[in-house]
Design an enzyme around this catalytic site. Sequence first.
Site, PDB file in Angstrom:
ATOM      1  N   GLU A  18       0.823  -1.206   0.000  1.00 50.96           N
ATOM      2  CA  GLU A  18       0.000   0.000   0.000  1.00 50.96           C
ATOM      3  C   GLU A  18       0.854   1.251   0.000  1.00 50.96           C
ATOM      4  O   GLU A  18       0.453   2.287  -0.525  1.00 50.96           O
ATOM      5  CB  GLU A  18      -0.941  -0.048   1.217  1.00 50.96           C
ATOM      6  CG  GLU A  18      -1.911   1.115   1.325  1.00 50.96           C
ATOM      7  CD  GLU A  18      -1.335   2.285   2.125  1.00 50.96           C
ATOM      8  OE1 GLU A  18      -1.789   3.424   1.918  1.00 50.96           O
ATOM      9  OE2 GLU A  18      -0.428   2.037   2.946  1.00 50.96           O
ATOM     10  N   GLN A  69      -3.161   5.120  17.212  1.00 52.70           N
ATOM     11  CA  GLN A  69      -2.928   3.797  16.623  1.00 52.70           C
ATOM     12  C   GLN A  69      -1.487   3.334  16.840  1.00 52.70           C
ATOM     13  O   GLN A  69      -1.222   2.149  17.017  1.00 52.70           O
ATOM     14  CB  GLN A  69      -3.245   3.849  15.124  1.00 52.70           C
ATOM     15  CG  GLN A  69      -3.101   2.529  14.398  1.00 52.70           C
ATOM     16  CD  GLN A  69      -3.282   2.691  12.888  1.00 52.70           C
ATOM     17  OE1 GLN A  69      -2.573   3.446  12.240  1.00 52.70           O
ATOM     18  NE2 GLN A  69      -4.262   1.986  12.344  1.00 52.70           N
ATOM     19  N   TYR A 121     -12.042  -0.572   6.890  1.00 50.97           N
ATOM     20  CA  TYR A 121     -11.179   0.216   7.770  1.00 50.97           C
ATOM     21  C   TYR A 121     -11.037  -0.435   9.141  1.00 50.97           C
ATOM     22  O   TYR A 121      -9.970  -0.380   9.750  1.00 50.97           O
ATOM     23  CB  TYR A 121     -11.725   1.642   7.880  1.00 50.97           C
ATOM     24  CG  TYR A 121     -11.795   2.307   6.529  1.00 50.97           C
ATOM     25  CD1 TYR A 121     -10.624   2.595   5.819  1.00 50.97           C
ATOM     26  CD2 TYR A 121     -13.017   2.605   5.927  1.00 50.97           C
ATOM     27  CE1 TYR A 121     -10.680   3.167   4.563  1.00 50.97           C
ATOM     28  CE2 TYR A 121     -13.075   3.184   4.671  1.00 50.97           C
ATOM     29  CZ  TYR A 121     -11.907   3.464   3.987  1.00 50.97           C
ATOM     30  OH  TYR A 121     -11.957   4.013   2.741  1.00 50.97           O
ATOM     31  N   LEU A 122     -12.090  -1.059   9.633  1.00 50.49           N
ATOM     32  CA  LEU A 122     -11.979  -1.789  10.885  1.00 50.49           C
ATOM     33  C   LEU A 122     -11.031  -2.969  10.718  1.00 50.49           C
ATOM     34  O   LEU A 122     -10.220  -3.261  11.611  1.00 50.49           O
ATOM     35  CB  LEU A 122     -13.350  -2.278  11.345  1.00 50.49           C
ATOM     36  CG  LEU A 122     -13.367  -3.069  12.662  1.00 50.49           C
ATOM     37  CD1 LEU A 122     -12.781  -2.256  13.802  1.00 50.49           C
ATOM     38  CD2 LEU A 122     -14.787  -3.528  12.994  1.00 50.49           C
ATOM     39  N   ALA A 123     -11.091  -3.637   9.588  1.00 49.20           N
ATOM     40  CA  ALA A 123     -10.202  -4.776   9.330  1.00 49.20           C
ATOM     41  C   ALA A 123      -8.737  -4.361   9.436  1.00 49.20           C
ATOM     42  O   ALA A 123      -7.912  -5.063  10.030  1.00 49.20           O
ATOM     43  CB  ALA A 123     -10.490  -5.367   7.950  1.00 49.20           C
ATOM     44  N   ASP A 124      -8.384  -3.200   8.865  1.00 51.14           N
ATOM     45  CA  ASP A 124      -7.009  -2.698   8.961  1.00 51.14           C
ATOM     46  C   ASP A 124      -6.556  -2.607  10.411  1.00 51.14           C
ATOM     47  O   ASP A 124      -5.447  -3.010  10.769  1.00 51.14           O
ATOM     48  CB  ASP A 124      -6.916  -1.291   8.349  1.00 51.14           C
ATOM     49  CG  ASP A 124      -7.063  -1.290   6.843  1.00 51.14           C
ATOM     50  OD1 ASP A 124      -7.012  -2.377   6.245  1.00 51.14           O
ATOM     51  OD2 ASP A 124      -7.217  -0.197   6.273  1.00 51.14           O
ATOM     52  N   GLN A 125      -7.436  -2.051  11.256  1.00 55.63           N
ATOM     53  CA  GLN A 125      -7.052  -1.772  12.637  1.00 55.63           C
ATOM     54  C   GLN A 125      -7.051  -3.013  13.517  1.00 55.63           C
ATOM     55  O   GLN A 125      -6.395  -3.026  14.569  1.00 55.63           O
ATOM     56  CB  GLN A 125      -7.978  -0.705  13.228  1.00 55.63           C
ATOM     57  CG  GLN A 125      -7.867   0.614  12.488  1.00 55.63           C
ATOM     58  CD  GLN A 125      -8.339   1.791  13.319  1.00 55.63           C
ATOM     59  OE1 GLN A 125      -8.327   1.762  14.543  1.00 55.63           O
ATOM     60  NE2 GLN A 125      -8.758   2.846  12.645  1.00 55.63           N
ATOM     61  N   HIS A 140      -4.400  -2.011   1.643  1.00 58.27           N
ATOM     62  CA  HIS A 140      -4.069  -1.550   2.996  1.00 58.27           C
ATOM     63  C   HIS A 140      -4.027  -2.736   3.958  1.00 58.27           C
ATOM     64  O   HIS A 140      -3.106  -2.870   4.768  1.00 58.27           O
ATOM     65  CB  HIS A 140      -5.150  -0.556   3.443  1.00 58.27           C
ATOM     66  CG  HIS A 140      -4.614   0.683   4.068  1.00 58.27           C
ATOM     67  ND1 HIS A 140      -4.615   0.901   5.420  1.00 58.27           N
ATOM     68  CD2 HIS A 140      -4.054   1.803   3.522  1.00 58.27           C
ATOM     69  CE1 HIS A 140      -4.099   2.098   5.690  1.00 58.27           C
ATOM     70  NE2 HIS A 140      -3.743   2.663   4.553  1.00 58.27           N
TER      71      HIS A 140
END
Length: 338
Positions: free
Chosen positions: A10, A100, A282-286, A307
Amino acid sequence: MITIDGSEGEGGGQMVRNSCALSLVTGQPFRITNIRAKRSKPGLMRQHVTAVEAAAAISGSECSGLTVGSCDLTFRPGKAQAGEYHFAVGTAGSTGLVLQTVLMPLLLAEGRSRLVLEGGTHNMLAPPFDFIERCFLPIVNRMGPRVSARLVRHGFYPRGGGRIEVEIEPAPLVPVACVERGAFQGVSAQATYCGLPGEIPLRMLERARKDLPDWEEESFAMRKLPEDQGPGVILMLEADYDHVTEIVSGFGQLGVPAEKLAKTAAARMLGFLDCEAFAGPYLADQLILPFVLAGSGSFTTVKPSQHLRTAIDIAQRFTGKSIKLIQQFDGSHLVSVE
């Protein structure tokens, strides 16, 4: 020392933030070159520098190449120490992205911590505070630690000036399986604005109503903030289930019609509602960092983004864990740490 080519995958600032967090937890130093090489303005931006400075401040770590615009960074980790910390990103750099970077190391530190973060709370290319509070942190808390976050003042791009306060009570991360959303609880849409004409958030909501015809009229609301917290506007579409909440955002941008932003946000929300996956993109990334540091666990998500794949690659390099990504019969993808 782990060496990372920042132009791979990414290619964004996530590689720097996740590397710092994982370096502090595992004790492994790293060097990252070609930082953000694929971006229009390569190198570290102010918010990335603040994130690395925060990681160093909580641990006594040593780093070189830590300047705005730098494309080469070396980080030698110390040990994260619990305590009270205050970090100011400056302008509208994202407070959420700084959080984060330091959250996982402080979750595993010995003792409680308190963070005060100043900068942007609702800005493009970063999760808004509401997403962190209602989508991400409930999953972290389910894994053992106790983290609470409070929004003291909004900070919109480009002015910034926002403030969040975070309380962290550490505990070992317990593996969990997040594959079912649970029963549907409801939806809502809110346009929050300040320092702008009221017609702008109103146009956002009217377009969202058109694209989300099944949503009840009372699901849509406007919220006006004090003038000095802007100018800015954000549309947030929220879907609540027993086990997870998803928030999709549309940030006001100069030169982009309000209707276009709302249309894009509504399409993304409809895509989530139409699938069975637990986590949106976006939740998956975190979730990658807490899940890999728990040692095992699984969750389902929508079509994997670059990402997410990059986050998985970085996590595997620091921990040696195997993280599998397997498409399911219903079109969702299972992310499992083994």
